[in-house]
Design an enzyme around this catalytic site. Structure first.
Site, PDB file in Angstrom:
ATOM      1  N   TRP A 197       0.823  -1.220   0.000  1.00 21.63           N
ATOM      2  CA  TRP A 197       0.000   0.000   0.000  1.00 21.63           C
ATOM      3  C   TRP A 197       0.857   1.269   0.000  1.00 21.63           C
ATOM      4  O   TRP A 197       0.325   2.364  -0.079  1.00 21.63           O
ATOM      5  CB  TRP A 197      -0.925  -0.005   1.206  1.00 21.63           C
ATOM      6  N   LYS A 198       2.155   1.128   0.178  1.00 20.80           N
ATOM      7  CA  LYS A 198       3.042   2.312   0.255  1.00 20.80           C
ATOM      8  C   LYS A 198       2.471   3.282   1.311  1.00 20.80           C
ATOM      9  O   LYS A 198       1.963   2.840   2.321  1.00 20.80           O
ATOM     10  CB  LYS A 198       3.185   2.963  -1.112  1.00 20.80           C
ATOM     11  N   HIS A 231      12.713  -2.311  -1.176  1.00 25.77           N
ATOM     12  CA  HIS A 231      11.825  -1.839  -2.253  1.00 25.77           C
ATOM     13  C   HIS A 231      12.543  -0.724  -3.017  1.00 25.77           C
ATOM     14  O   HIS A 231      13.308   0.049  -2.439  1.00 25.77           O
ATOM     15  CB  HIS A 231      10.512  -1.317  -1.651  1.00 25.77           C
ATOM     16  N   GLU A 273      11.716   2.085  -3.962  1.00 26.48           N
ATOM     17  CA  GLU A 273      11.586   3.445  -3.401  1.00 26.48           C
ATOM     18  C   GLU A 273      12.523   3.621  -2.212  1.00 26.48           C
ATOM     19  O   GLU A 273      13.042   4.712  -1.972  1.00 26.48           O
ATOM     20  CB  GLU A 273      10.118   3.722  -3.034  1.00 26.48           C
ATOM     21  N   GLU A 325      11.446  -6.429  -9.268  1.00 28.03           N
ATOM     22  CA  GLU A 325      10.639  -5.253  -9.603  1.00 28.03           C
ATOM     23  C   GLU A 325      11.480  -4.285 -10.417  1.00 28.03           C
ATOM     24  O   GLU A 325      12.241  -3.486  -9.847  1.00 28.03           O
ATOM     25  CB  GLU A 325      10.169  -4.562  -8.324  1.00 28.03           C
ATOM     26  N   SER A 356       3.465  -2.369 -12.071  1.00 28.92           N
ATOM     27  CA  SER A 356       2.231  -2.073 -12.829  1.00 28.92           C
ATOM     28  C   SER A 356       1.391  -3.319 -13.113  1.00 28.92           C
ATOM     29  O   SER A 356       0.852  -3.471 -14.206  1.00 28.92           O
ATOM     30  CB  SER A 356       2.563  -1.316 -14.120  1.00 28.92           C
ATOM     31  N   GLY A 406       1.449  -2.708  -6.266  1.00 28.90           N
ATOM     32  CA  GLY A 406       1.305  -1.405  -5.616  1.00 28.90           C
ATOM     33  C   GLY A 406      -0.072  -0.833  -5.883  1.00 28.90           C
ATOM     34  O   GLY A 406      -1.052  -1.172  -5.212  1.00 28.90           O
ATOM     35  N   GLY A 407      -0.182   0.022  -6.924  1.00 20.76           N
ATOM     36  CA  GLY A 407      -1.416   0.759  -7.206  1.00 20.76           C
ATOM     37  C   GLY A 407      -2.686  -0.090  -7.187  1.00 20.76           C
ATOM     38  O   GLY A 407      -3.678   0.280  -6.537  1.00 20.76           O
TER      39      GLY A 407
HETATM   40  C1  PEP Z   1       5.261  -1.753  -5.845  1.00 15.23           C
HETATM   41  O1  PEP Z   1       5.026  -0.785  -5.142  1.00 15.23           O
HETATM   42  O2  PEP Z   1       5.950  -2.668  -5.392  1.00 15.23           O
HETATM   43  C2  PEP Z   1       4.732  -1.771  -7.210  1.00 15.23           C
HETATM   44  C3  PEP Z   1       5.063  -2.771  -7.994  1.00 15.23           C
HETATM   45  O3  PEP Z   1       3.903  -0.740  -7.587  1.00 15.23           O
HETATM   46  P1  PEP Z   1       2.915  -0.690  -8.878  1.00 15.23           P
HETATM   47  O4  PEP Z   1       2.163  -1.992  -8.908  1.00 15.23           O
HETATM   48  O5  PEP Z   1       2.021   0.482  -8.614  1.00 15.23           O
HETATM   49  O6  PEP Z   1       3.785  -0.518 -10.074  1.00 15.23           O
END
Ligand code: PEP
Length: 264
Positions: free
Chosen positions: A10-11, A107, A109, A180, A226, A247-248
């Protein structure tokens, strides 16, 4: 047969009330005929594992909202020390006590926005393996690294540094790796099924070279970047992709449910 993991990151989204609502809705779905019961059976029989990673302040309400043992909770980061003068940090014993089974380490980020280095991440990985929480360890290349042809070099150096002191039984039984690619995270650009598979296959080969066949066969490798209901099934059909880190799309309970169904 490796157990598939569908994990939502969920970040910095979903405060305590939203976390409670999300977990309650997912629990209701698991009890419903809208694909939920079939998914719940797959979790109960050990074919799939569902993980949610709320921000630290929402962990307690996510844990409290669970009515079954179908959902595991992860933290998104941890400090490698067990306690002390580290203002603003959260330790692994605290994460364990709050009810988490997993913690996401490294991660993109954390690496690219907060400057966490390979050395710092090795410490976090080792500390996690010494705690009662299991790591989901993230690796991935930037767009520049991919276009310059150094994806394999980057994955290899991120992993070699992280797992240099680990043993085969630990790698096979306790560690989950998430591939990722940085260029695919939050950008709407998903790696193609075959690019994602190639990278995950490369990671499994690295594990085979260092830890042998049993560990590399049981190591779980997730893809993240994504992921949506429209592409999750094809990614999960790849032989070296054992799950998804989302994520999203994990912020929308219906999309998350559809992604779970695509793993059945
Ligand atoms: C993530 O935050 O690990 C991620 C893969 O984000 P998203 O699915 O939004 O690209």
């Amino acid at each position: 047969m490796r157990r598939k993991m569908i994990a939502g990151n969920w970040k910095m989204n979903n405060g305590p009330a939203a976390a409670e609502d999300f977990v309650s809705a997912l629990e209701e779905w698991f009890a419903s005929d809208r694909g939920g019961k079939r998914s719940a059976d797959a979790v109960s029989s050990g074919r799939i594992e569902i993980v949610l990673a709320p921000p630290f302040t929402s962990i307690a309400s996510a844990v409290a909202a669970r009515r079954t043992n179908l959902i595991d909770i992860a933290a998104q980061n941890a400090h490698h020390k067990r306690g002390g003068a580290f203002t603003g940090e959260v330790s692994l014993p605290m994460i364990e006590e709050s009810g988490c089974k997993y913690v996401i380490i490294g991660h993109s980020e954390r690496r690219h926005v907060f400057g966490e280095t390979d050395d710092a991440l090795e410490k976090k990985l080792i500390a996690t393996l010494e705690s009662g929480v299991l790591p989901i360890f993230c690796v991935g290349e930037t767009l520049d690294e991919r276009t310059s042809g150094s994806m394999e070099k980057v994955l290899s150096s991120q992993l070699t540094s992280a797992w240099s002191s680990l043993t085969s039984d630990v790698i096979g039984e306790m560690v989950v790796i998430a591939y990722e690619p940085v260029w695919a995270i939050g950008t709407g650009k998903t790696a193609s099924d075959s690019d994602a598979e190639d990278a995950c296959d490369f990671i499994r080969t690295l594990a085979y070279d260092k830890f042998g066949i049993a560990a590399s066969d049981s190591l779980r490798i997730l893809y993240g970047g994504s992921v949506k209901p429209e592409n999750s099934g094809a990614l999960l059909a790849q032989s070296d992709i054992d799950g998804l880190l989302i994520g999203g799309a994990s912020l929308d309970v219906e999309q998350f449910e559809k992604i779970i169904e695509s793993a059945l």
